[in-house]
Design a protein around this motif. Structure first.
Motif, PDB file in Angstrom:
ATOM      1  N   THR A  14       0.785  -1.125  -0.002  1.00 19.71           N
ATOM      2  CA  THR A  14      -0.103  -0.103   0.078  1.00 19.71           C
ATOM      3  C   THR A  14       0.829   1.260  -0.017  1.00 19.71           C
ATOM      4  N   ALA A  16       3.393   1.871  -2.174  1.00 14.98           N
ATOM      5  CA  ALA A  16       3.800   2.291  -3.513  1.00 14.98           C
ATOM      6  C   ALA A  16       2.853   1.417  -4.597  1.00 14.98           C
ATOM      7  N   ASP A  17       3.084   1.902  -5.735  1.00 18.44           N
ATOM      8  CA  ASP A  17       1.990   1.311  -6.828  1.00 18.44           C
ATOM      9  C   ASP A  17       2.583   0.055  -7.248  1.00 18.44           C
ATOM     10  N   ALA A  20       3.799  -0.615 -10.763  1.00 18.02           N
ATOM     11  CA  ALA A  20       5.158   0.238 -11.169  1.00 18.02           C
ATOM     12  C   ALA A  20       6.309  -0.382 -10.667  1.00 18.02           C
ATOM     13  N   ILE A  32      -1.209  -6.423  -7.294  1.00 16.29           N
ATOM     14  CA  ILE A  32      -2.215  -5.120  -7.549  1.00 16.29           C
ATOM     15  C   ILE A  32      -3.079  -5.424  -6.507  1.00 16.29           C
ATOM     16  N   SER A  33      -3.892  -6.563  -6.759  1.00 15.76           N
ATOM     17  CA  SER A  33      -5.045  -6.876  -5.951  1.00 15.76           C
ATOM     18  C   SER A  33      -4.950  -8.596  -5.575  1.00 15.76           C
ATOM     19  N   SER A 285      -8.019   5.177   1.608  1.00 12.31           N
ATOM     20  CA  SER A 285      -7.366   5.220   0.159  1.00 12.31           C
ATOM     21  C   SER A 285      -6.887   7.048   0.108  1.00 12.31           C
TER      22      SER A 285
END
Length: 460
Positions: A14, A16-17, A20, A32-33, A285
């Motif tokens: 959570t 960093a992306d 990416a 990612i999920s 978020s």
């Protein structure tokens, strides 16, 4: 040319992306999920164990007492007599979730209960008043200053005392007698509401909505030390052996506590380590502060099951990989006979190896050149059909279906990539099961074809 696209996972991130982030040196990716999966010790991505509902009705409290399991629904306390039946034990003052802690008095276990306004005691299958005990000390003048237990929102036993938290204060029983309290002298006060109590060998950890403290004591003096300038979630954290964590220089038993900046290990002698501050925080978020709301947690087979603050999470303590598992949405939980039991607004549930469970995970592989995927190979264990949604550069998504022929055994499934899936540098893989079948994924690799440019050569 063969490219290893996934060699295990590090779980969610959570901070960093994940899309990416490059793969780690060992080929592991952040997800990612995901939902209803957990990370194995080697990074393998596994479907969670399924669950089954064994009692219908809202459950707000679960109490494990030696060989018995109790649960509360509304104002009624039940004992689970079998996986299909429960017997009424007694009536509670309110329908509020109960703070509780259990000790053994030398003959049988005793559980102390409080709903914040009332106190009760549970022993030998009987719910009764938790009343003031008798004083047998030499100083008869002390007897008049002692009372029975005050009600509180948190209860914990350690160092020979019972601790009761109420608001900004923590009341302590007299040594070795959880039935007698001196509310004037046996009290610790904090600047904010107390949300955590966790006794260890030589001291006690306390959390508030704003800070975390370690209090060392010789039984008479209580010396407070600030460990973190952020709060702890409301509850008693599960105990954890330091040897189960991937850390050096820590020892003995401690706790895994959810805090405003991630999960922390609270150990002996003021050892405080935030385990996930670089990868995972419990937050909204929009990054605003989240309230230190109540939670429930249990450690099962070296995996922390946590439910609170809008999350249902599983963390592998060996590698600290965190995943989401909505199937384990819990208001209360306990490990009983090696099985996780949990309650929520619809009933009492337990984990079941034979139950189906829908599960999925998504990761992204970023390649250094534009390419097509000629073929894809997925290695793991599969008990049924799996599906893959493969997306090229966020534009073209195609679905692949593959079914193992060997059943739930280690196997490699190979299938041909579709030309109409397009070409890309960034490939997003979403794996999910069909009909809730079980699966574990070790690695994904592909035969890639560099795409030539119009000017000659290959795109970089």
């Amino acid at each position: 040319m063969t490219q290893y696209l996934l060699a295990g996972s590090l779980g969610l991130n959570t901070n960093a992306d994940p899309a990416a982030l490059p793969a780690q040196e060992d080929g592991k990716h952040f997800l990612i999920s995901c939902n209803n999966v957990f990370i194995g010790d080697t990074g393998r991505i596994n479907r969670c164990v399924g669950t089954e509902k064994i009692w219908t009705g809202s459950v707000h409290t679960i109490i494990k007492q030696q060989n018995d399991l109790y649960f509360a629904s509304g104002t009624t306390l039940y004992r689970l007599s079998s996986d299909t039946a429960a017997e009424v034990i007694g009536t509670l003052p309110t329908a509020t979730a109960l703070a509780h802690t259990t000790i053994h008095n030398g003959l049988f276990p005793v559980t102390f209960l409080s709903d914040g306004n009332n106190t009760r005691l549970l022993s030998q299958g009987i719910l009764r008043e938790w009343s003031r005990g008798e004083y047998y000390g030499p100083d008869t003048t002390v007897d008049g200053s002692l009372t029975g237990p005050p009600p509180g929102n948190l209860l914990a036993y350690g160092l020979g005392r019972l601790f009761v938290a109420s608001g900004n204060h923590v009341f302590m029983s007299v040594p070795n007698n959880p039935y007698l309290f001196n509310l004037a002298t046996g009290r610790l006060s904090f600047e904010a509401e107390v949300t955590m109590i966790a006794p260890v060998k030589h001291g006690i950890w306390f959390g508030t909505t704003e800070s975390i403290y370690y209090v060392s004591t010789d039984g008479i003096k209580f010396d407070r030390k600030l460990a973190a300038s952020y709060g702890a979630f409301a509850g008693i954290p599960p105990r954890c052996d330091a040897a189960s964590l991937p850390l050096q220089g820590i020892y003995g038993a401690g706790y895994i506590a959810p805090t405003a900046q991630g999960f922390a290990f609270l150990g002996q002698d003021s050892i405080f380590i935030n385990l996930t501050e670089k990868t995972f925080e419990l937050r909204r978020s929009d990054l605003t502060d989240i309230s230190m709301t109540p939670y429930t947690a249990e450690i099962v087979r070296n995996r922390l099951h946590f439910s609170g603050a809008g999350y249902s999470l599983i963390m592998n303590l060996f590698n600290l990989g965190i995943t989401e598992a909505s199937q384990y949405s819990m208001a209360a939980c306990a490990l009983h006979k090696s099985v996780l039991y949990f309650g929520n607004s619809i009933g009492l549930h337990k984990t079941s190896q034979s139950s189906a469970l829908s599960a999925e995970f998504t990761f992204q592989s970023n390649l250094p050149f534009l390419c097509r995927l000629r073929s894809i190979e997925v290695t793991g264990e599969f008990s049924g059909t799996m599906l893959l949604d493969l997306t090229a550069d966020e534009t073209t998504t195609k679905t692949y279906t593959f079914t193992p022929v060997t059943g739930n055994k280690q196997t490699a499934i190979h299938f041909v990539g579709r030309r109409d899936n397009g070409k890309a540098k960034h490939w997003k893989f979403r794996f999910y099961n069909s009909a809730g079948s079980d699966f574990s994924v070790d690695q994904v690799r592909a035969e890639v074809i560099n795409v030539p440019t119009k000017a000659g050569g290959y795109a970089l």
